[in-house]
Enzyme design. Structure first.
Site, mmCIF file in Angstrom:
data_model
loop_
_atom_site.group_PDB
_atom_site.id
_atom_site.type_symbol
_atom_site.label_atom_id
_atom_site.label_comp_id
_atom_site.label_asym_id
_atom_site.label_seq_id
_atom_site.Cartn_x
_atom_site.Cartn_y
_atom_site.Cartn_z
ATOM 1 N N TYR A 96 -2.473 -0.948 -10.949
ATOM 2 C CA TYR A 96 -1.354 -0.388 -10.187
ATOM 3 C C TYR A 96 -0.717 -1.474 -9.333
ATOM 4 C CZ TYR A 96 -4.240 -0.275 -5.907
ATOM 5 O OH TYR A 96 -5.022 -0.621 -4.828
ATOM 6 N N CYS A 97 0.531 -1.235 -8.934
ATOM 7 C CA CYS A 97 1.226 -2.097 -7.975
ATOM 8 C C CYS A 97 1.842 -1.193 -6.915
ATOM 9 C CB CYS A 97 2.256 -2.990 -8.657
ATOM 10 S SG CYS A 97 3.584 -2.111 -9.544
ATOM 11 N N TRP A 98 2.927 -1.597 -6.295
ATOM 12 C CA TRP A 98 3.499 -0.811 -5.200
ATOM 13 C C TRP A 98 4.070 0.518 -5.686
ATOM 14 C CZ3 TRP A 98 3.490 0.194 -0.312
ATOM 15 C CH2 TRP A 98 4.566 0.856 0.275
ATOM 16 N N SER A 104 2.749 -4.150 -12.142
ATOM 17 C CA SER A 104 1.650 -3.534 -12.892
ATOM 18 C C SER A 104 2.017 -3.398 -14.369
ATOM 19 C CB SER A 104 1.293 -2.170 -12.308
ATOM 20 O OG SER A 104 2.391 -1.277 -12.379
ATOM 21 N N TYR A 125 0.779 2.500 -5.917
ATOM 22 C CA TYR A 125 0.178 2.778 -4.609
ATOM 23 C C TYR A 125 0.954 3.850 -3.862
ATOM 24 C CZ TYR A 125 -0.633 2.207 0.393
ATOM 25 O OH TYR A 125 -0.865 2.456 1.729
#
Length: 352
Positions: A96-98, A104, A125
């Site tokens: 995952y990323c932001w 991601s 996130y």
């Protein structure tokens, strides 16, 4: 080659079937808050992340994506050759990323091209954080809450630990906050508010709704951290069992329990200085003399008698309607015996 599986989070809990949870955001983002259990394999360093963002705003999105693509590819290559080198083809990561977007997506695509079955969290996130906020600010406890009350030094935290080891559902709020809840409660750096809420949400998510959960009586703040609305509301409305422990025994127990503070030269004296606006100067001077003499039991006795107990009495007065019973404990040397008496009282009151 495998296409990444898009995983939608419906709760704070993590989906089953993955071998690793990978946060590809920058180290600074990860340090502020991250999903429990995640490891950080950033596809952009802090400086690279700032550099790409500046280019995006000041030059063009295309130039930023071109630079970002080159940097991400190089960083992912280092991760594949380094931390991920030992994994076989059956390994299954969740990334995952932001916001579940380009960072991601890039990592998941490359790992999928290698042959790993990769999951990517939809919304990243940000989507998980929304579930955390919903749990701690709106839903709160899924289980009936029972509060263990008692004056400072009554051993509430230690006794809840014994009860947890006996199989009772317990949430250690002070442990999650990394603070014992008073001016002397410092245990080192506390997590940020977001990280605290994430840890708390995960603990709440793991409760069995059919069984009560025991928590310690707390104020609305633990050190620098605030208890979220739904959690605080449930605690203030919950039935309470109060511990009655003699002042002398509480002083003895606290002198031992706070040895990590008293072992630090000058630490107690510095904390006592924060009481100056609340007590007469001669009392502060007397406490400082006790600290200088390492008379910790006598100092604990004084602090409880003149500071903590009066304030606790005022706080407890606001919750008298929730008091269901008391347990008198003459001493806290045998915590197992004390926990047994608490269990008996809780059963007699039909609280567990």
């Amino acid at each position: 080659m495998r296409s990444p599986d898009l995983i939608r989070l419906e709760t704070v809990g993590m989906p089953q079937g993955f071998d690793a949870l990978i946060d590809v955001r920058s180290p600074a983002e990860f340090a502020q808050d991250h999903l429990p259990g995640a490891i950080n394999l950033p596809v952009l360093s802090d400086s690279e992340h700032a550099r790409v963002g500046t280019l995006y705003k000041q030059v063009s999105p295309f130039d930023a994506r071109k630079l970002g693509g080159a940097l991400v590819a190089a960083n992912v290559a280092r991760h594949v050759q380094g931390p991920l080198a030992g994994h076989d083809g059956a390994w299954r990561p969740l990334v995952y990323c932001w916001r579940g977007g380009q960072r991601s997506g890039a990592m998941a695509t490359i790992l999928g091209q290698i042959g790993w079955r990769v999951g990517r969290i939809e919304g990243g996130y940000k989507s998980w954080r929304a579930q955390v906020v919903r749990r701690v600010q709106e839903l709160g406890f899924p289980s009936p809450v029972v509060v263990l009350d008692g004056n400072t030094g009554s051993g509430k935290t230690a006794l809840l630990g014994v009860l947890a080891r006996r199989g009772h559902q317990v949430i250690d709020l002070e442990g999650l906050a990394h603070h014992r809840g008073s001016l002397f409660g410092h245990r080192g750096p506390q997590p940020g508010q977001k990280m605290f809420e994430g840890r708390l949400a995960a603990a709440l998510e793991g409760l069995d709704p059919s069984r009560p959960v025991l928590v310690e009586a707390e104020s609305s703040r633990i050190g620098t951290l605030g208890l979220p609305k739904a959690v605080w509301t449930a605690i203030t409305a919950a039935p309470r069992l109060a511990l009655q422990v003699p002042l002398a025994e509480r002083a003895r127990f606290s002198a031992r329990d706070y040895a990590d503070i008293t072992d630090q030269p000058g630490e107690v004296q510095e904390i006592l200085g924060k009481f100056a606006s609340l007590h007469p100067a001669e009392r502060i001077e007397s406490w400082l003399r006790l600290a200088d003499a390492a008379a910790w039991r006598e100092l604990a006795h004084e602090l409880m008698q003149h500071h903590y107990d009066p304030r606790y009495a005022r706080s407890r007065g606001r919750h008298l309607e929730n008091l269901r019973g008391t347990v008198a404990l003459d001493d806290l040397r045998d915590l197992d015996a004390a926990a047994s008496r608490i269990e008996t009282a809780l059963r007699d009151l039909a609280l567990i």
